[in-house]
Motif scaffolding. Structure first.
Motif, PDB file in Angstrom:
ATOM      1  N   HIS A 110       0.839  -1.199   0.000  1.00 25.58           N
ATOM      2  CA  HIS A 110       0.000   0.000   0.000  1.00 25.58           C
ATOM      3  C   HIS A 110       0.881   1.260   0.000  1.00 25.58           C
ATOM      4  N   ILE A 111       1.934   1.228   0.799  1.00 25.09           N
ATOM      5  CA  ILE A 111       2.848   2.371   0.869  1.00 25.09           C
ATOM      6  C   ILE A 111       3.550   2.554  -0.478  1.00 25.09           C
ATOM      7  N   ILE A 112       4.010   1.463  -1.043  1.00 26.05           N
ATOM      8  CA  ILE A 112       4.683   1.534  -2.342  1.00 26.05           C
ATOM      9  C   ILE A 112       3.738   2.098  -3.396  1.00 26.05           C
ATOM     10  N   ASN A 113       2.520   1.584  -3.445  1.00 30.80           N
ATOM     11  CA  ASN A 113       1.559   2.049  -4.452  1.00 30.80           C
ATOM     12  C   ASN A 113       1.240   3.529  -4.303  1.00 30.80           C
ATOM     13  N   LYS A 114       1.195   4.014  -3.081  1.00 29.37           N
ATOM     14  CA  LYS A 114       0.870   5.412  -2.857  1.00 29.37           C
ATOM     15  C   LYS A 114       2.006   6.342  -3.280  1.00 29.37           C
ATOM     16  N   TYR A 115       3.254   5.923  -3.068  1.00 32.57           N
ATOM     17  CA  TYR A 115       4.387   6.821  -3.260  1.00 32.57           C
ATOM     18  C   TYR A 115       5.284   6.514  -4.449  1.00 32.57           C
ATOM     19  N   LYS A 116       5.061   5.415  -5.147  1.00 37.42           N
ATOM     20  CA  LYS A 116       6.008   5.048  -6.211  1.00 37.42           C
ATOM     21  C   LYS A 116       6.080   6.083  -7.333  1.00 37.42           C
ATOM     22  N   ASN A 117       4.945   6.618  -7.771  1.00 42.09           N
ATOM     23  CA  ASN A 117       4.975   7.580  -8.882  1.00 42.09           C
ATOM     24  C   ASN A 117       5.593   8.919  -8.485  1.00 42.09           C
ATOM     25  N   PRO A 118       5.170   9.530  -7.364  1.00 43.09           N
ATOM     26  CA  PRO A 118       5.822  10.804  -7.018  1.00 43.09           C
ATOM     27  C   PRO A 118       7.311  10.645  -6.701  1.00 43.09           C
ATOM     28  N   LEU A 119       7.680   9.528  -6.071  1.00 39.47           N
ATOM     29  CA  LEU A 119       9.089   9.308  -5.767  1.00 39.47           C
ATOM     30  C   LEU A 119       9.886   9.089  -7.049  1.00 39.47           C
ATOM     31  N   PHE A 120       9.321   8.334  -7.988  1.00 35.64           N
ATOM     32  CA  PHE A 120       9.992   8.114  -9.268  1.00 35.64           C
ATOM     33  C   PHE A 120      10.181   9.443  -9.997  1.00 35.64           C
ATOM     34  N   ALA A 121       9.143  10.284 -10.007  1.00 37.11           N
ATOM     35  CA  ALA A 121       9.242  11.577 -10.695  1.00 37.11           C
ATOM     36  C   ALA A 121      10.358  12.431 -10.098  1.00 37.11           C
TER      37      ALA A 121
ATOM     38  N   GLN B  93      14.566   4.192 -11.777  1.00 37.75           N
ATOM     39  CA  GLN B  93      13.807   3.009 -11.367  1.00 37.75           C
ATOM     40  C   GLN B  93      14.607   2.188 -10.353  1.00 37.75           C
ATOM     41  N   ASP B  94      15.885   1.988 -10.613  1.00 37.19           N
ATOM     42  CA  ASP B  94      16.734   1.233  -9.685  1.00 37.19           C
ATOM     43  C   ASP B  94      16.806   1.930  -8.326  1.00 37.19           C
ATOM     44  N   LEU B  95      16.998   3.243  -8.347  1.00 37.15           N
ATOM     45  CA  LEU B  95      17.110   3.987  -7.092  1.00 37.15           C
ATOM     46  C   LEU B  95      15.799   3.996  -6.316  1.00 37.15           C
ATOM     47  N   VAL B  96      14.674   4.040  -7.016  1.00 39.66           N
ATOM     48  CA  VAL B  96      13.373   3.982  -6.329  1.00 39.66           C
ATOM     49  C   VAL B  96      13.222   2.631  -5.629  1.00 39.66           C
ATOM     50  N   GLN B  97      13.557   1.558  -6.324  1.00 34.20           N
ATOM     51  CA  GLN B  97      13.459   0.227  -5.712  1.00 34.20           C
ATOM     52  C   GLN B  97      14.371   0.118  -4.495  1.00 34.20           C
ATOM     53  N   GLU B  98      15.606   0.586  -4.634  1.00 34.37           N
ATOM     54  CA  GLU B  98      16.538   0.553  -3.513  1.00 34.37           C
ATOM     55  C   GLU B  98      16.036   1.416  -2.357  1.00 34.37           C
ATOM     56  N   ALA B  99      15.460   2.565  -2.690  1.00 35.43           N
ATOM     57  CA  ALA B  99      14.938   3.463  -1.643  1.00 35.43           C
ATOM     58  C   ALA B  99      13.795   2.812  -0.894  1.00 35.43           C
ATOM     59  N   PHE B 100      12.892   2.135  -1.595  1.00 33.32           N
ATOM     60  CA  PHE B 100      11.782   1.472  -0.915  1.00 33.32           C
ATOM     61  C   PHE B 100      12.281   0.334  -0.014  1.00 33.32           C
ATOM     62  N   ILE B 101      13.324  -0.341  -0.444  1.00 35.44           N
ATOM     63  CA  ILE B 101      13.919  -1.390   0.405  1.00 35.44           C
ATOM     64  C   ILE B 101      14.507  -0.757   1.663  1.00 35.44           C
TER      65      ILE B 101
ATOM     66  N   ALA C 170      14.772   8.342   1.176  1.00 35.44           N
ATOM     67  CA  ALA C 170      15.001   8.072  -0.248  1.00 35.44           C
ATOM     68  C   ALA C 170      16.026   9.032  -0.849  1.00 35.44           C
ATOM     69  N   ILE C 171      15.894  10.305  -0.559  1.00 30.54           N
ATOM     70  CA  ILE C 171      16.820  11.285  -1.135  1.00 30.54           C
ATOM     71  C   ILE C 171      18.213  11.128  -0.552  1.00 30.54           C
ATOM     72  N   ASN C 172      18.306  10.847   0.742  1.00 30.65           N
ATOM     73  CA  ASN C 172      19.624  10.579   1.333  1.00 30.65           C
ATOM     74  C   ASN C 172      20.272   9.368   0.671  1.00 30.65           C
ATOM     75  N   HIS C 173      19.471   8.348   0.397  1.00 35.38           N
ATOM     76  CA  HIS C 173      20.007   7.167  -0.290  1.00 35.38           C
ATOM     77  C   HIS C 173      20.543   7.554  -1.672  1.00 35.38           C
ATOM     78  N   CYS C 174      19.763   8.351  -2.404  1.00 35.60           N
ATOM     79  CA  CYS C 174      20.197   8.783  -3.741  1.00 35.60           C
ATOM     80  C   CYS C 174      21.488   9.593  -3.658  1.00 35.60           C
ATOM     81  N   MET C 175      21.539  10.519  -2.724  1.00 36.41           N
ATOM     82  CA  MET C 175      22.733  11.346  -2.594  1.00 36.41           C
ATOM     83  C   MET C 175      23.954  10.492  -2.244  1.00 36.41           C
TER      84      MET C 175
END
Length: 188
Positions: A21-32, A45-53, A76-81
């Motif tokens: 449910h959390i993934i479905n709610k946030y996957k599109n805005p986080l991907f954008a 896409q890879d970073l979004v998957q890693e961020a959700f993990i 998520a953003i800290n992970h990306c950075m």
């Protein structure tokens, strides 16, 4: 908000399926958001998957103080950075394939929208990474100044100043280059 708390409690109690449910709610805005940071759909896409993990494994650290979305974006953003620093990430240009555009309007309208988006992305690339991120979090993800402050760990006044500077830089660039974004140069 209450629904999110319920999902979090279920996940923490061992119901891993509630995390969907959390993934479905946030996957599109986080991907954008991440796509605009990386400028590469596959990397995003890879970073979004890693961020959700990462969010899943750190879910027990969410205190419930403040919106879950702000906490999740921060993780998520800290992970990306971190990944950018590790790989010395270089921004790549996104190529928009005509098949990706699923708009049933007149072809000229589609072309104009694509051209406007391309020019806007080009304008955004003129900004330093931190200013670009603040702009995206504010206007794409519609986060408050205080949420952005918490996510990128900057004082609220710095967030406001950097956002103001970023908009001013965009206006100046739009004024110099003209095109679709002449309205930016008029202070709108």
């Amino acid at each position: 908000m209450e629904e999110e708390r319920q999902w979090i409690l279920e996940v923490l109690a061992g119901n891993k399926k509630a995390y969907a449910h959390i993934i479905n709610k946030y996957k599109n805005p986080l991907f954008a958001t991440i796509l605009r940071m990386t400028r590469n759909p596959q990397d995003a896409q890879d970073l979004v998957q890693e961020a959700f993990i990462k969010v899943y494994h750190q879910l027990n650290k969410y205190s419930g103080n403040g919106p879950f979305s702000s906490w999740m974006y921060r993780v998520a953003i800290n992970h990306c950075m971190d990944e950018f620093r590790k790989k010395r990430y270089k921004m790549k240009q996104v190529q928009v394939d005509d098949d990706m555009v699923q708009d049933h309007h007149h072809p000229e309208v589609i072309f104009l929208k694509k051209e406007k988006n391309r020019l806007l992305e080009k304008l955004l690339l003129t900004l330093p990474e931190e200013e670009r991120m603040i702009l995206l979090l504010r206007y794409v993800n519609e986060l408050s100044y205080s949420e952005i402050s918490g996510i990128i760990d900057l004082p609220l006044s710095d967030v406001r100043n950097k956002l103001h500077r970023a908009k001013k830089k965009l206006r100046n660039t739009a004024e110099r280059e003209g095109g679709y974004f002449h309205e930016l140069s008029n202070g709108r």
